[in-house]
Each structure stands twice: as structure tokens, then as C-alpha cells.
Design a protein around this motif. Structure first.
Motif, mmCIF file in Angstrom:
data_model
loop_
_atom_site.group_PDB
_atom_site.id
_atom_site.type_symbol
_atom_site.label_atom_id
_atom_site.label_comp_id
_atom_site.label_asym_id
_atom_site.label_seq_id
_atom_site.Cartn_x
_atom_site.Cartn_y
_atom_site.Cartn_z
ATOM 1 N N LYS A 164 -6.161 57.756 63.557
ATOM 2 C CA LYS A 164 -5.465 57.425 64.759
ATOM 3 C C LYS A 164 -5.785 58.805 65.630
ATOM 4 N N GLY A 165 -5.608 58.575 66.805
ATOM 5 C CA GLY A 165 -5.809 59.789 67.722
ATOM 6 C C GLY A 165 -5.943 59.518 69.363
ATOM 7 N N PRO A 166 -5.710 60.456 70.165
ATOM 8 C CA PRO A 166 -5.842 60.593 71.540
ATOM 9 C C PRO A 166 -7.227 59.851 72.267
ATOM 10 N N ASN A 167 -8.432 60.349 71.256
ATOM 11 C CA ASN A 167 -9.538 59.894 71.959
ATOM 12 C C ASN A 167 -10.133 58.486 71.534
ATOM 13 N N ARG A 168 -9.318 57.757 70.677
ATOM 14 C CA ARG A 168 -9.874 56.640 69.859
ATOM 15 C C ARG A 168 -10.408 55.332 70.934
ATOM 16 N N LYS A 169 -9.453 55.127 71.945
ATOM 17 C CA LYS A 169 -9.865 54.289 73.057
ATOM 18 C C LYS A 169 -11.010 54.594 73.801
#
Length: 309
Positions: A164-169
């Protein structure tokens, strides 16, 4: 002043000695007994539980499209996955199964995920060129032929990206825009008990980690070796303390180098890929030669006893 010190690499030991006058003992990170090779039965159950059930909800199918892996979700036999089948209760690995590649990431700026995307695209294009396929080729027919058992010199690749993390999307949106013939992506978050099973069920690990200090090693690679999984890792100053080239893995600095390694390692997959098999044997040896308990007893405990003795 401390009576003793530990560090996690020889590079860090040198840094501490040269700049701080500290004589530290190297104590390498090792995987726990939780990480180990996966049996064929465990692989099949994982494919059924995690992968097969999610193929219908892949990144590409979220756009109303199918890819070279999710097309197999149309198979009605629930004892069959893209990787395995059962005959009279006995489990078999399919000879034309996709190669499974895993990368664990925090989806942050610390890891340049675009390198993996570019390498996957290069693999897809290079395989098509090597096989003499035209750009106008009907990929739907190709996928039907593969589903019906046709085998090629280079396999399909399924990249499983965990974390999981901020740049996944952001990267999922980029993946949706790629037009890939023999490559597919799955992003997922696994239960702690399933993550080691995934590593042990995979054909190759990819590490994009580059140490900001240049003095520490990626724990994800340690865990991959614990499961007997060979690794292609991003190159940085001390990574060769962990990844031994041509023994348990390979290193890359660019997307093109990673694509070269994918082409070389997976040619002839799954039976005639001798380099990949050799690296797997080396990874198994790296993972089984020393676990955390052994590392502690060999290197840490003597220093602790000396200090408190």
C-alpha cells in the motif's frame, strides 16, 4: 560510549569505523522460519484463494477489458487456475502457465516503479518481434490459443505487486493505458500468512529498492531468498553483499537492463530455462543456509555475552 555495536552491512561497518571510530559487528538481516519454499498443494490453494478469484477484477478488466491472464477466468472448472490443474485429485503445473513475477513496494518515491512498467512493456514488444508477430495481430485469438494449451518460446508474465502507498493509484492508471499482449498486472494487499506463500509460489522477485544511505539492504529480498525465490534487484552500492550475481539473482540499473534479464531468464519457460533454475537453486541455498535464529546465535550472542559477562 557503548560497549558494543551491531550494523547490517559491511559497508555500514566501514562507515562507522572510518567516520565515528566505532567497531561494529555485522549482523545481517535474515528471514524467519515463517518464510520457506511452498509445496505444490499450497501453491494451488493460493492460486485458487487469492489469484484466480481476483483475475476477474484485474486492473485492465476494471476498464471493461480482458488481458492475457484474466481471459482464463472464463474457464468454468473451479479446480483449474491459470497455473495449475487437477486430474483425479492430483495437482499439476500447466506447461503453458504464465510466469509469475512479484514485487513488493511501498508505492513511494523511494522506489522508481516506472522502471518495472517500462521493462514489462519492452518484454511484451520484444517477444512479439522475436516471434515475428504483426502489430495488427488479433490478440483475442492469441489468448484463446494459449487458453487451449498452445505454448510459445516466451511465456506470458503476470506481475503481482503487493503493498500500500500514496502512488499506487497513479501507477494503476498508467497500467490501464498500456496495451499489452503477453503481460498483465495485479495489485493486491495480502494477509500476513499469505505473503510468504505468494513468494514461495512465484518464479522471480523484483526489487526496486535503492538505499538512500547506500548502507542498508532490502528486507524484501531477504524474505524472497527465504522462500527460495531468485531476485532481479536494482543496483546500488552495497546490494552485492546480498544479491550474488549469477548465483541467486541479477542486478539492473535501467528498465532496458531489466527487460534483457526477463527475456534471458524466461526463454523456454517452464522447462528449458536453465539460468532461472540455477538462480532458484542458489536462492534456496541462500535462504536455507542461515535463518535469523542462526545469525543471532553465531554473531550477536557472543558479543552480548562478552558485554554482559
Amino acid at each position: 560510549m557503548a560497549d558494543g555495536a551491531f550494523c547490517v552491512t559491511k559497508a555500514m561497518k566501514h562507515e562507522l569505523a572510518q567516520n565515528w571510530g566505532i567497531n561494529a559487528t555485522v549482523l545481517y538481516d535474515k528471514s524467519s522460519e515463517f518464510f520457506h519454499p511452498t509445496s505444490l498443494k499450497e501453491k494451488h490453494e493460493l492460486y485458487m484463494k487469492q489469484l484466480f478469484s481476483r483475475l476477474g477484477n484485474s486492473i485492465c478488466s476494471a476498464m471493461g477489458n480482458v488481458d492475457c491472464i484474466s481471459v482464463e477466468n472464463e474457464v468454468e472448472d473451479r479446480n483449474v487456475t491459470a497455473f495449475t490443474s487437477t486430474i483425479d485429485g492430483e495437482i499439476f503445473l500447466k506447461p503453458n502457465r504464465p510466469a509469475l513475477v512479484v514485487s513488493s513496494t511501498s508505492w513511494t518515491l523511494d522506489e522508481d516503479f516506472s522502471i518495472l512498467l517500462e521493462a514489462a512493456l519492452m518484454y511484451d514488444r520484444r517477444v512479439a518481434a522475436t516471434l515475428g508477430e504483426e502489430d495488427s495481430m488479433d490478440e483475442g485469438q492469441l489468448w484463446i490459443d494459449i487458453k487451449n494449451g498452445k505454448q510459445f518460446a516466451y511465456p506470458r508474465l503476470l506481475f503481482i505487486i503487493t503493498g500500500k502507498g500514496p502512488n499506487r493509484k497513479k501507477y494503476e492508471e498508467q497500467i490501464k493505458r498500456l496495451k499489452l499482449r503477453r503481460v498483465a498486472f495485479q495489485t493486491m494487499w495480502l494477509a500476513s500468512e499469505d505473503y510468504p506463500l505468494l513468494l514461495g509460489s512465484t518464479d522471480l522477485g523484483v526489487s526496486l529498492h535503492t538505499s538512500s544511505s547506500g548502507l542498508d539492504l532490502p528486507m524484501k529480498v531477504v524474505d524472497m531468498f527465504g522462500c527460495g525465490l531468485p531476485v532481479c534487484a536494482a543496483s546500488f552500492s552495497c546490494i552485492e553483499e546480498l544479491v550474488k550475481i549469477n548465483r541467486n539473482g541479477h542486478l539492473f540499473s535501467t528498465s532496458s537492463e531489466l527487460a534483457d534479464e526477463l527475456m534471458m531468464l524466461f526463454k523456454g519457460f517452464p522447462e528449458e530455462c536453465d539460468v532461472l533454475k540455477s538462480l532458484k537453486a542458489g536462492a534456496l541455498n541462500s535462504g536455507s543456509s542461515s535463518k535469523w535464529s542462526t545469525e543471532w546465535e553465531t554473531y550477536a550472542l557472543p558479543l552480548v555475552n562478552q558485554v554482559i559477562g
